[in-house]
Design an enzyme around this catalytic site. Sequence first.
Site, PDB file in Angstrom:
ATOM      1  CG  HIS A  22      -1.774   1.023   1.466  1.00 27.46           C
ATOM      2  ND1 HIS A  22      -2.987   1.240   0.490  1.00 27.46           N
ATOM      3  CD2 HIS A  22      -1.802   2.360   1.926  1.00 27.46           C
ATOM      4  CE1 HIS A  22      -3.404   2.321   0.693  1.00 27.46           C
ATOM      5  NE2 HIS A  22      -2.763   3.094   1.663  1.00 27.46           N
TER       6      HIS A  22
ATOM      7  CB  THR B  94      -6.983  -9.138   7.781  1.00 28.54           C
ATOM      8  OG1 THR B  94      -6.730  -7.723   7.977  1.00 28.54           O
ATOM      9  CG2 THR B  94      -5.877  -9.560   8.602  1.00 28.54           C
TER      10      THR B  94
ATOM     11  CG  LEU C 243      -9.538  -1.333   1.491  1.00 30.05           C
ATOM     12  CD1 LEU C 243      -9.399  -2.574   0.761  1.00 30.05           C
ATOM     13  CD2 LEU C 243     -10.379  -0.362   1.009  1.00 30.05           C
TER      14      LEU C 243
HETATM   15  C1  GRF Z   1       1.546   1.147  -6.203  1.00 29.60           C
HETATM   16  O1  GRF Z   1       1.821   2.259  -5.841  1.00 29.60           O
HETATM   17  C2  GRF Z   1       1.040  -0.183  -5.089  1.00 29.60           C
HETATM   18  O2  GRF Z   1       1.543   0.526  -3.765  1.00 29.60           O
HETATM   19  C3  GRF Z   1      -0.596   0.264  -5.072  1.00 29.60           C
HETATM   20  O3  GRF Z   1      -0.648   0.553  -6.532  1.00 29.60           O
HETATM   21  C4  GRF Z   1       0.549   0.675  -7.154  1.00 29.60           C
HETATM   22  C5  GRF Z   1       0.602  -0.198  -8.270  1.00 29.60           C
HETATM   23  O4  GRF Z   1       1.548   0.278  -9.162  1.00 29.60           O
HETATM   24  N1  GRF Z   1      -1.000  -0.511  -4.404  1.00 29.60           N
HETATM   25  P1  GRF Z   1       2.207  -1.043 -10.199  1.00 29.60           P
HETATM   26  O5  GRF Z   1       0.890  -1.349 -10.775  1.00 29.60           O
HETATM   27  O6  GRF Z   1       2.733  -2.118  -9.326  1.00 29.60           O
HETATM   28  O7  GRF Z   1       3.010  -0.193 -10.989  1.00 29.60           O
END
Ligand code: GRF
Length: 213
Positions: A109, A141, A144
């Site tokens: 995240h 989990t 979210l």
């Molecule tokens: C990333 O910033 C990730 O943290 C978030 O969505 C983005 C996905 O980027 N969950 P990518 O598709 O891996 O380039």
Amino acid sequence: MKKLVILISGRGSNMEAIVRACAAQRWSARVAAVISNRPDAAGLAWAAAHGVATAVVDHTWFQGRDEFDTALVQTLDVYEPNLVILAGFMRVLTSAFIQRYAARIINIHPSLLPSFTGLHTHQRALDAGVAVHGATVHFVTAELDYGPIIAQGVVSVLASDAVVELSARVLRLEHNLYPRVVRWFIEDRLRLRNGRVELTAVKTRLLLDENLV
Ligand code: GRF
């Protein structure tokens, strides 16, 4: 040899970082498949071009979350994943799905959780005026963007930053952080027990951007 399945919805740059690290560092694992809920996800073409099996389970084919998740489980289980890796997978999963892969499903995240769950994390970090921002890898989990935190990467927020600069700085760190965590799991140095993260022979679960000061 552990089997990894990576779920994406778009660009797939974290997936790419994991596929590359797996090959370059000769992990005792293979990326068995990359699955997207969007047929136009750019990451699918990259994965296919690099010899990784790909599949699409398009959420628009289904009436609701339960039907979608059932189909996703069917596709996933063909690959018998030891670890399910969410990498920019933009669907909320049902608790039945998460239960099925409990303790073997992780997510990245783009914020320092528990701050800024949800979307538009970089803009919200700028709006809040924080001095540090970053990314979090956690076990998934039912709630979210919560779930036991495995590791975090931290970057500075600069006065000159707009979303473009800040998100690029965080993403570079993600590409370093996520493969590290996956490797810990593959090497049995990471597990979830009684809802707590257990790490063995891991010096730090904090990754600092090189320009942090
Ligand atoms: C990333 O910033 C990730 O943290 C978030 O969505 C983005 C996905 O980027 N969950 P990518 O598709 O891996 O380039």
